[in-house]
Design a protein around this motif. Structure first.
Motif, PDB file in Angstrom:
ATOM      1  N   ASP A  81       8.554  -7.838  33.639  1.00 15.20           N
ATOM      2  CA  ASP A  81       9.581  -8.773  34.104  1.00 15.20           C
ATOM      3  C   ASP A  81       9.411  -8.959  35.604  1.00 15.20           C
ATOM      4  OD1 ASP A  81      11.782 -10.255  34.741  1.00 15.20           O
ATOM      5  OD2 ASP A  81      13.267  -8.834  33.970  1.00 15.20           O
ATOM      6  N   GLY A  82       9.072 -10.182  36.022  1.00 11.12           N
ATOM      7  CA  GLY A  82       8.850 -10.468  37.435  1.00 11.12           C
ATOM      8  C   GLY A  82      10.036 -11.076  38.140  1.00 11.12           C
ATOM      9  N   GLY A  83      11.193 -11.087  37.505  1.00 15.01           N
ATOM     10  CA  GLY A  83      12.382 -11.626  38.151  1.00 15.01           C
ATOM     11  C   GLY A  83      12.490 -13.134  38.033  1.00 15.01           C
ATOM     12  N   GLU A  84      13.170 -13.757  39.012  1.00 21.77           N
ATOM     13  CA  GLU A  84      13.498 -15.174  38.929  1.00 21.77           C
ATOM     14  C   GLU A  84      12.287 -16.082  39.131  1.00 21.77           C
ATOM     15  OE1 GLU A  84      16.528 -15.969  41.756  1.00 21.77           O
ATOM     16  OE2 GLU A  84      18.079 -14.811  40.699  1.00 21.77           O
ATOM     17  N   LYS A  85      11.273 -15.626  39.865  1.00 20.90           N
ATOM     18  CA  LYS A  85      10.184 -16.521  40.244  1.00 20.90           C
ATOM     19  C   LYS A  85       8.853 -16.228  39.563  1.00 20.90           C
ATOM     20  CE  LYS A  85      11.966 -17.618  44.853  1.00 20.90           C
ATOM     21  NZ  LYS A  85      11.648 -17.639  46.306  1.00 20.90           N
ATOM     22  N   VAL A  86       8.705 -15.055  38.971  1.00 14.12           N
ATOM     23  CA  VAL A  86       7.386 -14.624  38.498  1.00 14.12           C
ATOM     24  C   VAL A  86       7.398 -14.391  36.995  1.00 14.12           C
ATOM     25  CG1 VAL A  86       5.574 -12.877  38.720  1.00 14.12           C
ATOM     26  CG2 VAL A  86       6.895 -13.587  40.733  1.00 14.12           C
ATOM     27  N   LEU A  87       6.361 -14.882  36.333  1.00 12.27           N
ATOM     28  CA  LEU A  87       6.183 -14.666  34.906  1.00 12.27           C
ATOM     29  C   LEU A  87       4.805 -14.057  34.679  1.00 12.27           C
ATOM     30  CD1 LEU A  87       7.485 -15.118  32.097  1.00 12.27           C
ATOM     31  CD2 LEU A  87       6.240 -17.277  31.992  1.00 12.27           C
ATOM     32  N   ALA A  88       4.769 -12.904  34.035  1.00 12.59           N
ATOM     33  CA  ALA A  88       3.501 -12.232  33.759  1.00 12.59           C
ATOM     34  C   ALA A  88       2.858 -12.840  32.518  1.00 12.59           C
ATOM     35  CB  ALA A  88       3.723 -10.737  33.561  1.00 12.59           C
ATOM     36  N   GLY A  89       1.589 -13.246  32.659  1.00 16.19           N
ATOM     37  CA  GLY A  89       0.843 -13.775  31.531  1.00 16.19           C
ATOM     38  C   GLY A  89      -0.037 -12.706  30.924  1.00 16.19           C
ATOM     39  N   SER A  90      -1.164 -13.113  30.372  1.00 19.84           N
ATOM     40  CA  SER A  90      -2.082 -12.179  29.734  1.00 19.84           C
ATOM     41  C   SER A  90      -3.271 -11.903  30.644  1.00 19.84           C
ATOM     42  CB  SER A  90      -2.576 -12.752  28.400  1.00 19.84           C
ATOM     43  OG  SER A  90      -3.221 -14.005  28.602  1.00 19.84           O
ATOM     44  N   ILE A 148      -2.920 -26.308  33.430  1.00 21.88           N
ATOM     45  CA  ILE A 148      -4.333 -26.196  33.098  1.00 21.88           C
ATOM     46  C   ILE A 148      -4.612 -24.930  32.298  1.00 21.88           C
ATOM     47  CG2 ILE A 148      -6.668 -26.126  34.073  1.00 21.88           C
ATOM     48  CD1 ILE A 148      -5.181 -28.757  34.484  1.00 21.88           C
ATOM     49  N   TYR A 149      -3.831 -23.885  32.501  1.00 24.45           N
ATOM     50  CA  TYR A 149      -4.066 -22.605  31.829  1.00 24.45           C
ATOM     51  C   TYR A 149      -2.840 -22.117  31.058  1.00 24.45           C
ATOM     52  CZ  TYR A 149      -8.455 -22.162  34.362  1.00 24.45           C
ATOM     53  OH  TYR A 149      -9.724 -22.370  34.843  1.00 24.45           O
ATOM     54  N   PRO A 150      -2.277 -22.940  30.163  1.00 26.78           N
ATOM     55  CA  PRO A 150      -1.124 -22.458  29.381  1.00 26.78           C
ATOM     56  C   PRO A 150      -1.501 -21.301  28.467  1.00 26.78           C
ATOM     57  CG  PRO A 150      -1.945 -24.516  28.478  1.00 26.78           C
ATOM     58  CD  PRO A 150      -2.665 -24.307  29.783  1.00 26.78           C
ATOM     59  N   ASP A 151      -2.777 -21.244  28.051  1.00 24.43           N
ATOM     60  CA  ASP A 151      -3.227 -20.181  27.167  1.00 24.43           C
ATOM     61  C   ASP A 151      -3.309 -18.835  27.864  1.00 24.43           C
ATOM     62  OD1 ASP A 151      -5.253 -21.819  28.456  1.00 24.43           O
ATOM     63  OD2 ASP A 151      -6.730 -20.432  27.616  1.00 24.43           O
ATOM     64  N   ARG A 152      -3.269 -18.822  29.227  1.00 18.55           N
ATOM     65  CA  ARG A 152      -3.240 -17.554  29.946  1.00 18.55           C
ATOM     66  C   ARG A 152      -1.807 -17.025  30.060  1.00 18.55           C
ATOM     67  NH1 ARG A 152      -8.225 -16.564  32.574  1.00 18.55           N
ATOM     68  NH2 ARG A 152      -9.763 -17.684  31.303  1.00 18.55           N
ATOM     69  N   LEU A 153      -0.838 -17.851  29.703  1.00 21.20           N
ATOM     70  CA  LEU A 153       0.534 -17.375  29.576  1.00 21.20           C
ATOM     71  C   LEU A 153       0.672 -16.574  28.289  1.00 21.20           C
ATOM     72  CD1 LEU A 153       2.505 -20.536  30.700  1.00 21.20           C
ATOM     73  CD2 LEU A 153       2.975 -18.246  31.546  1.00 21.20           C
ATOM     74  N   THR A 154       0.206 -17.160  27.216  1.00 20.68           N
ATOM     75  CA  THR A 154       0.216 -16.530  25.903  1.00 20.68           C
ATOM     76  C   THR A 154      -0.828 -17.223  25.039  1.00 20.68           C
ATOM     77  OG1 THR A 154       1.501 -16.223  23.869  1.00 20.68           O
ATOM     78  CG2 THR A 154       2.149 -18.053  25.282  1.00 20.68           C
ATOM     79  N   LEU A 159      -2.869 -24.464  21.965  1.00 22.70           N
ATOM     80  CA  LEU A 159      -2.805 -25.872  21.581  1.00 22.70           C
ATOM     81  C   LEU A 159      -2.194 -26.745  22.670  1.00 22.70           C
ATOM     82  CD1 LEU A 159      -1.704 -25.558  17.837  1.00 22.70           C
ATOM     83  CD2 LEU A 159      -3.998 -25.962  18.743  1.00 22.70           C
ATOM     84  N   LEU A 160      -1.597 -26.144  23.690  1.00 18.14           N
ATOM     85  CA  LEU A 160      -0.985 -26.919  24.771  1.00 18.14           C
ATOM     86  C   LEU A 160      -1.974 -27.296  25.861  1.00 18.14           C
ATOM     87  CD1 LEU A 160       2.435 -25.077  25.238  1.00 18.14           C
ATOM     88  CD2 LEU A 160       2.012 -27.253  24.088  1.00 18.14           C
ATOM     89  N   ARG A 161      -3.216 -26.833  25.762  1.00 16.06           N
ATOM     90  CA  ARG A 161      -4.209 -27.196  26.762  1.00 16.06           C
ATOM     91  C   ARG A 161      -4.410 -28.707  26.757  1.00 16.06           C
ATOM     92  NH1 ARG A 161      -9.417 -23.275  26.305  1.00 16.06           N
ATOM     93  NH2 ARG A 161     -10.253 -25.043  27.492  1.00 16.06           N
ATOM     94  N   GLY A 162      -4.290 -29.325  27.932  1.00 17.20           N
ATOM     95  CA  GLY A 162      -4.449 -30.769  28.039  1.00 17.20           C
ATOM     96  C   GLY A 162      -3.175 -31.545  27.835  1.00 17.20           C
TER      97      GLY A 162
END
Length: 406
Positions: A81-90, A148-154, A159-162
């Protein structure tokens, strides 16, 4: 005696903790001569003032200052959990949460479009003002990292690339309808990822930062140079530049946003293979020149590697190398939407001898730019013959709102 009862002991200790925290806070503030508890009586009790008062109390609280870093580190290390501004991806990737919220926002869920928050109105007005001075405008919106890198979030976002955010899609289509020259990095970056395959050996963005990598810098500079050459808007340059490897280690701005030294110490700085640009004739690092034909306006995407370590390795230097001529630049961190144009209005000498203005801003500024999208009247005076065939009015607004895949 009741005090021998363990339950009463716990109650006394608990009450002591509750009472001691505010008492110690008051004593500390009295010694400092700044008792914040009384500030509530200095302003009207509006909702905004009460929220600001509560926020100031939280920031000044000694117990919070003592325990907050440990709590932040625990949340980050155990819960990601990175708080209000940060989201940890993979795989060690981190993302700027407000940028992701912009990407996922429904069309029409933001503020109503009016003169101070409609990008197209401000951009077309700025384009027309430059045209009256004989100067061309080229626009370069830089995609959010998560676009550009939604797949690095999860991995489920593969399928959201592009896929473009609804507001981004609308703005780009309105700009095309208004005949604004736009370098489409969304399409080109997406195509670069598709060509690289699933391995993606050289990412276009940094894993721990909101900004692009040296590979993203080089690709963007090449695309802009190619487009300017195709349009014939700048003459051929005659200065040869060469590249020089200048690797650095960089702790990403996303991690620094959490303002936790414990977290910063726990994460390894990212190794960045930046490339400096050097003049062939004298061996000096690239430098701007006031008499250059191209003025670059932008935000921190223009600052990274250029003014930051290692210097002379950012987009501006690499564009100069591609076009064989120096640039002039005006950069305002976080102010790509309005602040950088306001700064230009205060320093119109930057437009002297210019044929082209390249204006960069990051995608999320479309919805959450500092000071919105205000019109900024340039000072009077014309540098050269006004340009012909420039559309005076903005194109019709609203052209759908669904995310579409390119």
């Amino acid at each position: 005696m009741r005090l021998r009862d363990p339950n009463w002991v716990l109650i006394v200790v608990f009450l002591g903790i509750l009472v001691s925290v505010p008492l110690i806070q008051i004593v500390r503030e009295v010694r400092q001569g700044d008792v914040k508890a009384f500030e509530i009586f200095s302003e009207l009790p509006t909702a905004a003032n009460l929220r600001a008062y509560e926020s100031e109390l939280e920031k000044a609280n000694w117990a919070g200052q003592l325990t907050r870093p440990l709590m932040q580190f625990t949340q980050f290390a155990w819960l990601k959990d990175g708080g209000e501004k940060v989201l940890a991806g993979s795989n060690g990737w981190y993302f700027y949460k407000p940028g992701l919220k912009y990407m996922l926002a429904r069309h029409g869920s933001g503020q109503a479009v009016h003169a101070t928050n409609d990008p197209v109105t401000a951009i077309v007005d700025f384009r027309n003002q430059l045209a009256a001075r004989g100067i061309r405008l080229v626009l370069m919106p830089v995609p959010n990292k998560e676009s550009i890198y939604p797949d690095r979030l999860t991995s489920r976002a593969e399928l959201l690339r592009g896929v473009l955010a609804p507001r981004t899609l609308e703005v780009l289509e309105r700009l095309r309808a208004a005949d604004v020259e736009v370098v489409d990095l969304f399409k080109e970056f997406g195509e670069a990822r598709r060509q690289s395959g699933s391995t993606d050996p050289v990412p276009l963005y940094l894993a721990e930062d909101t900004h692009w990598s040296p590979a993203g810098v080089a690709l963007a500079a090449h695309l802009v140079a190619r487009r300017l050459t195709e349009l014939g808007w700048v003459g051929p340059g005659h200065i040869d530049y060469r590249e020089r490897a200048a690797p650095v280690q960089r702790l990403g701005d996303i991690l620094r946003m959490m303002q936790s030294p414990m977290i910063e110490r726990s994460v390894k700085a990212e190794k960045v293979k930046s490339i400096q640009v050097v003049r062939c004739d004298n061996g000096r690092l690239y430098q701007d020149e006031a008499e250059a034909e191209i003025l670059v306006l932008g935000d921190s995407f223009m600052r990274i590697y250029q003014q930051d370590e290692p210097t002379a390795a950012g987009f501006i230097s690499h564009l100069a190398k591609e076009l064989k001529q120096p640039m002039m630049s005006l950069v305002n961190d976080g102010g790509g939407s309005t602040l950088v144009r306001q700064e230009l209005c205060a320093r119109p000498v930057f437009l002297k001898n210019k044929k082209v203005v390249l204006w960069e801003f990051v995608e999320r500024d479309i919805g959450i730019g500092v000071k919105g999208w205000q019109r900024t009247p340039l000072p009077g005076g014309q540098a050269r013959q006004p340009l012909a065939n420039v559309q005076d009015s903005e194109a019709p607004s609203a052209v759908g709102g669904r995310s579409v895949s390119r």
